[in-house]
Every structure is written in C-alpha cells, then in structure tokens.
Scaffold this active site. Structure first.
Site, PDB file in Angstrom:
ATOM      1  N   MET A  24       0.852  -1.190   0.000  1.00 31.14           N
ATOM      2  CA  MET A  24       0.000   0.000   0.000  1.00 31.14           C
ATOM      3  C   MET A  24       0.889   1.240   0.000  1.00 31.14           C
ATOM      4  O   MET A  24       1.714   1.413   0.896  1.00 31.14           O
ATOM      5  CB  MET A  24      -0.923   0.000   1.219  1.00 31.14           C
ATOM      6  CG  MET A  24      -1.897  -1.166   1.241  1.00 31.14           C
ATOM      7  SD  MET A  24      -2.859  -1.281   2.763  1.00 31.14           S
ATOM      8  CE  MET A  24      -1.647  -1.955   3.905  1.00 31.14           C
ATOM      9  N   GLN A  79       7.880  -4.651  -3.642  1.00 28.33           N
ATOM     10  CA  GLN A  79       7.122  -4.477  -4.881  1.00 28.33           C
ATOM     11  C   GLN A  79       7.608  -3.258  -5.661  1.00 28.33           C
ATOM     12  O   GLN A  79       7.838  -2.195  -5.086  1.00 28.33           O
ATOM     13  CB  GLN A  79       5.626  -4.320  -4.599  1.00 28.33           C
ATOM     14  CG  GLN A  79       4.805  -4.311  -5.890  1.00 28.33           C
ATOM     15  CD  GLN A  79       3.348  -3.992  -5.668  1.00 28.33           C
ATOM     16  OE1 GLN A  79       3.000  -2.862  -5.342  1.00 28.33           O
ATOM     17  NE2 GLN A  79       2.486  -4.980  -5.854  1.00 28.33           N
ATOM     18  N   CYS A 108      -2.153  -1.743 -10.113  1.00 31.98           N
ATOM     19  CA  CYS A 108      -2.522  -0.384  -9.720  1.00 31.98           C
ATOM     20  C   CYS A 108      -3.409   0.241 -10.793  1.00 31.98           C
ATOM     21  O   CYS A 108      -2.989   0.376 -11.953  1.00 31.98           O
ATOM     22  CB  CYS A 108      -1.281   0.475  -9.500  1.00 31.98           C
ATOM     23  SG  CYS A 108      -1.674   2.173  -9.004  1.00 31.98           S
TER      24      CYS A 108
END
Length: 481
Positions: A24, A79, A108
């Site tokens: 996140m 990531q 995304c």
C-alpha cells in the site's frame, strides 16, 4: 544455493504464509508491517516503489527500503512498478539482499499509473511483461512474483496468468476486480476468476478482494482453493483482522504509535494517514479534533489528539451512550475497529431523464462550466481562494500570458536567456560550450577563467621560488672545515 521456486518457495521461505498484508503506497511502511505481524499477519509487502527512481536515487533507496531492514520484518516482498525490463532488473539487484522476493505491480488502477504506463495499464502488453519477468527471473537471486487484476473474461484472465507463470513468475496474487473497478465503482471482487486461475496454474496463488473479517479469509480459501489471502483496506481499518478480533480503536492506535517511536524514522504523513483510517468513524462525530489532527505538526501532537479521542469515547461509554443515538447505523460502536463499507454506486439515469420524483435532483451534480469572465458563482473553491488573495486575477484562458517555448524541449524559455532555451537545456548547453547565461545565473565561463587565472598565479609563484633558490650561494661543506 539454487533459487527456490513455486510451492517450495512458498513453503520454505514464506513459511506457508496464509495471512498477507498488501503493498500500500505510503501505508505499508515498517511500523505498520510490524504492528500487523504482531496481530496475525504471516507475510508483508513493502509499499509500491518506482523502479526507475529506485535505481537513480540513493536517498529514495535508503528512505524506502534500506533504513527499514529489520529482523522481525521477515518474510518480506518488495514491490516495484516498472515498464522497462533492464530498469526492473537493476532495481531488483539493488533490493534483493534486503527482501525475500521481488514483486511486479500489475494491479494499480490509479490515473498516475496510466500516465506512467505501469500497473494494470500494462495488462495488455503481454510481450513486454513476458520479457520483464523472464529477464528478472534469470538475473535475480530471489524469486519473482506478480500482483494482477482480472479481465472481465475469465478465459482471458486464465491465459494471462498462465503466460506470467511460463515467463518465470513463482507466486501470483490475483485481485478479483477489473481495472475499472475503483473509487465509487469498486464493487465486489470476483472470487470465481480467482478460483479458475488457481485451477489453471501450478504456482501458489493469493486472493485479494472482499476481505473484511477473518471469516471472509477462511471462506475465500475454501471457495477458491488459494494458498493465502491478502488484505489492504480491511487491514488499514483493523490491524487485528487476522486475529479475528475487533479491538477498541485506541488500543491499535496507541500500539502503532509506540512502534513508530521504537523504529524511527517514520514519515509524519504516514502516521497521520493511519490515524485518520483508524479513527475514521469517530472523527465524523468530533469535527474539531478532525481539524486538529489534520493540522498538528509533530508525532507527540498526533499522539495527544489520539488520546483526546480515546477520552471522549470512554466518556460516551461511561454515560452508556449507544451508537445509534448518533444516527450512524454502524453494526458496532464507532470506537471499535471494523471494516469500512463503501457505499454502492448510484444507478445511472437513462438518457439523462429522471425516472421518478426520487431522482429528479441528483445528490451530486457536476459544476457548471466556468464563464469566460470567471465570475465567483462559477469558480471552483480553489480558484475562489486565489481570487480572494488577488481580486484582479482573471481565469479566462484567452487572457493568460503566452510563453515562448524552448527550442529544444518545448518548456517555457527564459525571457533573457542568451541561448533562447529553458533553464534545463540552457544549463546543458552552457556547460558543454563553457559559456555564461546571466539570466539563468550560470557562470561556467567566468568560473573557468577564474580557475585559469588562479593556476597562472600559482605557476608564477612557483617559478619565482625556483629562481630565488638558484641565486642563493651553495652552503659550504662543514665537514671539510
């Protein structure tokens, strides 16, 4: 040692992780990951990092990964978003010694990802993705994983997952929503897509979507057959989700603030964002503290606001107030950690005509186009603020000043630039040609002449010293006397 792959990687390196905290942006930092691990999370991801910036900027690497290395924070997957195979590999090489795997973000859906050509907006470029994953799988010492969103068509989603597996992906996270399911149109994730992907591939699969309680985790694993379940928004509103608990908000907030203090540094904006998520429902009732939480500038200040919210909640509990007295309609009191339920999207009105008295006036209407004179009634709030600071400001496009473009890049050029370029292009040319540009404050020629003059003065001093030494008579040999 050979690189572990597929289920061996999941079992030995990831310790058969079932409860996973999602990557996140600005939210899954070290302190939050440690808090989540204390409350049941088996595996965590770093926030999404931009591969090109990671390769280029040492400070970015240090602030977003190197400074967050912690023995308690394993297993960990880093990531990246990327659209260039070589850059993705370079970023992976710089990160592989600080994590257990490298993940490629293919999920995304935000506009910034569309502009940057990464995330879910690469899902139709299969040749590029295959090259990126294959090259990274060959060059890196840690496994490559991917996080994807689904297509509307289940068969196409399955072929997509199989292509990633053939390219070298060792673990696949499937978010059961399409790229259009975001914001107000988020909707329900399709576990059917996830189940079909799981049947079609021979690597571990994590499911993402529709996770609000621990019971949802168990049901998802049973219905889809996945190896683990990832949570993002559910984890942000209740870090104890994987424990099956709904603790008081202040319990999680205070523990998080303790972890932040124990593992500095942590950006104040991250802490503020987490407190807004945790206290979301309470802040809807206490608007004064909401404003204070937005303005405070220190970690102690944030902790003080959280303490005030706790005291107010405890006062309500002591008075025996029920949550429904506030008209909230929540299943639990607002001071209890609970999932955030997005309101369903409004039904579209056919042909722009109302179908009944209930829909004659939409709840949210688009602002009318601004008139050419920019009257206050039609200006946005932001422009009205600018107008209050400068009453003579005009927002008419025709009256905006026209800038002459740089001859090389198209940016506005400097008005008095000697090369008729913008500052960036002017700096490159002045450096190459050893020239000055007073308009942009560039003094390459002046500095070069100054260095030459200083070197000439030093040379003259050295020549003078040598001539003085030559004129002095040689010393007589003391031993011959």
């Amino acid at each position: 040692m050979a690189k572990l792959q597929g289920f061996t990687f999941w079992k030995e390196t990831l310790k058969e992780a079932r409860f996973v905290v999602a990557p996140m942006v600005d939210q899954s930092e070290l302190a939050w990951r440690l808090l989540s691990r204390r409350h049941g999370a088996h595996l965590c991801y770093t926030p999404m990092l931009h591969a090109q910036v990671f390769v280029r900027d040492a400070n970015y690497r240090r602030e977003n990964l190197y400074n967050e290395v912690c023995e308690e924070d394993r297993p960990l997957i880093t990531q990246f978003c990327a659209n260039n195979p070589e850059v993705f590999v370079q970023a992976g090489l710089l990160a592989q010694n600080h994590c257990d795997a490298i993940d490629l973000n293919l999920g995304c859906p935000q506009m910034i990802a569309k502009r940057g050509r990464y995330g879910v907006f690469l899902q139709d470029e299969w040749d590029l993705l295959e090259k990126m994953i294959r090259l990274a799988n060959e060059k890196l010492s840690v496994p490559i994983t991917c996080k994807i969103r689904v297509f509307r068509d289940i068969e196409k989603t399955v072929r997509y997952a199989q292509m990633l597996e053939r390219a070298g992906c060792q673990l696949l996270t499937v978010h059961g929503r399409t790229k259009d399911q975001k914001g107000a149109m988020t909707g329900i994730a399709s576990w059917e897509h996830i189940r079909e992907v799981r049947k079609a591939v021979n690597i571990p699969v994590f499911a993402n979507g529709n996770i609000q309680h621990l019971s949802d985790v168990e049901r998802c694993i049973q219905e889809t057959g996945v190896q683990g379940v990832m949570s993002a928004e559910g984890n942000l509103h209740n870090p104890a989700l994987f424990e099956g608990r709904s603790p008081p908000v202040w319990e999680m907030a205070e523990e998080y603030l303790e972890v932040v203090k124990q593992y500095p540094p942590c950006s104040l904006s991250y802490v503020r964002a987490h407190l807004f998520k945790l206290w979301h429902r309470t802040l809807q009732l206490h608007h004064d503290l909401r404003e204070e939480l937005a303005k405070v500038k220190t970690l102690n200040g944030l902790a003080d606001i959280s303490k005030q919210l706790r005291l107010r909640c405890q006062e309500e509990i002591a008075k025996g107030k029920d949550v429904d007295e506030k008209g909230s309609g929540l299943p639990l009191p607002h001071w209890i950690c609970q999932p955030y339920v997005r309101p369903p999207p409004k039904e579209p009105v056919a042909n722009g005509n109302s179908q009944g008295p209930e829909v004659e006036k939409p709840v949210c209407q688009k602002r009318a186009l601004e008139d050419s004179d920019g009257s206050a009634d039609t200006l946005s709030k932001n422009k009205q603020k600018k107008r209050s600071r400068n009453p003579n400001k005009n927002f008419c496009p025709e009256l905006k000043p026209k800038y002459i473009k740089c001859e090389q890049c198209g940016n506005p050029k400097g008005n008095k630039c000697v090369f008729n370029l913008c500052r960036g292009c002017c700096k490159k040319k002045a450096y190459k040609e050893v020239a000055d540009c007073p308009s942009h404050g560039l003094r390459f020629k002046t500095k070069a002449e100054k260095r030459q003059a200083e070197e000439g003065d030093r040379k003259e001093d050295m020549d003078m010293d040598r001539s003085c030494c030559a004129l002095q008579p040689p010393l007589q040999n003391q031993a011959s006397l």
